[in-house]
Design a protein around this motif. Structure first.
Motif, PDB file in Angstrom:
ATOM      1  N   VAL A  19       0.835  -1.202   0.000  1.00 38.93           N
ATOM      2  CA  VAL A  19       0.000   0.000   0.000  1.00 38.93           C
ATOM      3  C   VAL A  19       0.872   1.254   0.000  1.00 38.93           C
ATOM      4  O   VAL A  19       0.573   2.239  -0.681  1.00 38.93           O
ATOM      5  N   LEU A  20       1.962   1.224   0.741  1.00 42.31           N
ATOM      6  CA  LEU A  20       2.901   2.343   0.754  1.00 42.31           C
ATOM      7  C   LEU A  20       3.474   2.580  -0.642  1.00 42.31           C
ATOM      8  O   LEU A  20       3.533   3.712  -1.124  1.00 42.31           O
ATOM      9  N   LEU A  24       3.048   5.854  -3.087  1.00 42.76           N
ATOM     10  CA  LEU A  24       4.152   6.559  -3.751  1.00 42.76           C
ATOM     11  C   LEU A  24       3.922   6.649  -5.257  1.00 42.76           C
ATOM     12  O   LEU A  24       4.182   7.675  -5.879  1.00 42.76           O
ATOM     13  N   ALA A  25       3.395   5.572  -5.842  1.00 41.64           N
ATOM     14  CA  ALA A  25       3.124   5.573  -7.287  1.00 41.64           C
ATOM     15  C   ALA A  25       2.010   6.549  -7.642  1.00 41.64           C
ATOM     16  O   ALA A  25       2.001   7.112  -8.730  1.00 41.64           O
ATOM     17  N   LEU A  26       1.068   6.747  -6.727  1.00 41.64           N
ATOM     18  CA  LEU A  26      -0.055   7.639  -7.008  1.00 41.64           C
ATOM     19  C   LEU A  26       0.294   9.118  -6.861  1.00 41.64           C
ATOM     20  O   LEU A  26      -0.527   9.977  -7.184  1.00 41.64           O
ATOM     21  N   LEU A  32      -5.400  11.112  -9.424  1.00 41.34           N
ATOM     22  CA  LEU A  32      -5.397  10.268  -8.229  1.00 41.34           C
ATOM     23  C   LEU A  32      -4.617  10.865  -7.058  1.00 41.34           C
ATOM     24  O   LEU A  32      -4.539  10.271  -5.994  1.00 41.34           O
ATOM     25  N   ARG A  33      -4.040  12.021  -7.274  1.00 40.37           N
ATOM     26  CA  ARG A  33      -3.215  12.659  -6.250  1.00 40.37           C
ATOM     27  C   ARG A  33      -3.928  12.863  -4.911  1.00 40.37           C
ATOM     28  O   ARG A  33      -3.310  12.691  -3.852  1.00 40.37           O
ATOM     29  N   PRO A  34      -5.234  13.193  -4.871  1.00 40.70           N
ATOM     30  CA  PRO A  34      -5.879  13.401  -3.569  1.00 40.70           C
ATOM     31  C   PRO A  34      -5.858  12.172  -2.660  1.00 40.70           C
ATOM     32  O   PRO A  34      -5.953  12.305  -1.447  1.00 40.70           O
ATOM     33  N   TRP A  38      -3.285   9.617   1.856  1.00 38.48           N
ATOM     34  CA  TRP A  38      -3.945   8.650   2.730  1.00 38.48           C
ATOM     35  C   TRP A  38      -3.379   7.256   2.539  1.00 38.48           C
ATOM     36  O   TRP A  38      -3.199   6.518   3.500  1.00 38.48           O
ATOM     37  N   LEU A  39      -3.087   6.889   1.295  1.00 40.14           N
ATOM     38  CA  LEU A  39      -2.481   5.579   1.052  1.00 40.14           C
ATOM     39  C   LEU A  39      -1.098   5.490   1.678  1.00 40.14           C
ATOM     40  O   LEU A  39      -0.735   4.464   2.250  1.00 40.14           O
ATOM     41  N   LEU A  40      -0.338   6.557   1.570  1.00 34.98           N
ATOM     42  CA  LEU A  40       0.991   6.572   2.189  1.00 34.98           C
ATOM     43  C   LEU A  40       0.886   6.433   3.705  1.00 34.98           C
ATOM     44  O   LEU A  40       1.631   5.661   4.314  1.00 34.98           O
ATOM     45  N   LEU A  41      -0.022   7.166   4.305  1.00 40.92           N
ATOM     46  CA  LEU A  41      -0.166   7.110   5.758  1.00 40.92           C
ATOM     47  C   LEU A  41      -0.647   5.735   6.215  1.00 40.92           C
ATOM     48  O   LEU A  41      -0.090   5.159   7.160  1.00 40.92           O
ATOM     49  N   MET A  42      -1.663   5.208   5.560  1.00 44.93           N
ATOM     50  CA  MET A  42      -2.179   3.890   5.946  1.00 44.93           C
ATOM     51  C   MET A  42      -1.143   2.801   5.692  1.00 44.93           C
ATOM     52  O   MET A  42      -0.943   1.919   6.528  1.00 44.93           O
TER      53      MET A  42
END
Length: 94
Positions: A19-20, A24-26, A32-34, A38-42
């Protein structure tokens, strides 16, 4: 043979890393930037929790090898650098 708890910790750590990486890819696509923060944090939280749990379980089985300990702390340093970088970018963008 690994216990169910050790396997679960490895799964959580691996899932968090995936998920991390997805977060990073997003960061690149504007559409998809918004969701990327959240994906990085989760992903970082799940990966860190799984990695810490695995470290605790493995340390009960005997002393950790030097390279295992180095990789564990290197991962935490990388997660801290990512968090620092995201904070710096967020503050600089204001």
């Amino acid at each position: 043979m690994k216990s169910g708890a050790a396997k679960g910790a490895e799964l959580a750590s691996g899932l968090g890393a995936i998920v991390l990486g997805g977060g990073l890819a997003l960061l690149a696509p504007d559409a998809l930037r918004p969701y990327s923060l959240w994906l990085l944090l989760m992903g970082g939280a799940v990966h860190g929790a799984g990695m810490s749990l695995k470290y605790r379980i493995d340390s009960r089985a005997g002393p950790m090898l030097a390279w295992e300990r180095v990789l564990f702390w290197l991962c935490w340093v990388c997660l801290a650098l990512i968090a620092f970088g995201l904070t710096a970018v967020a503050l600089w963008a204001r």
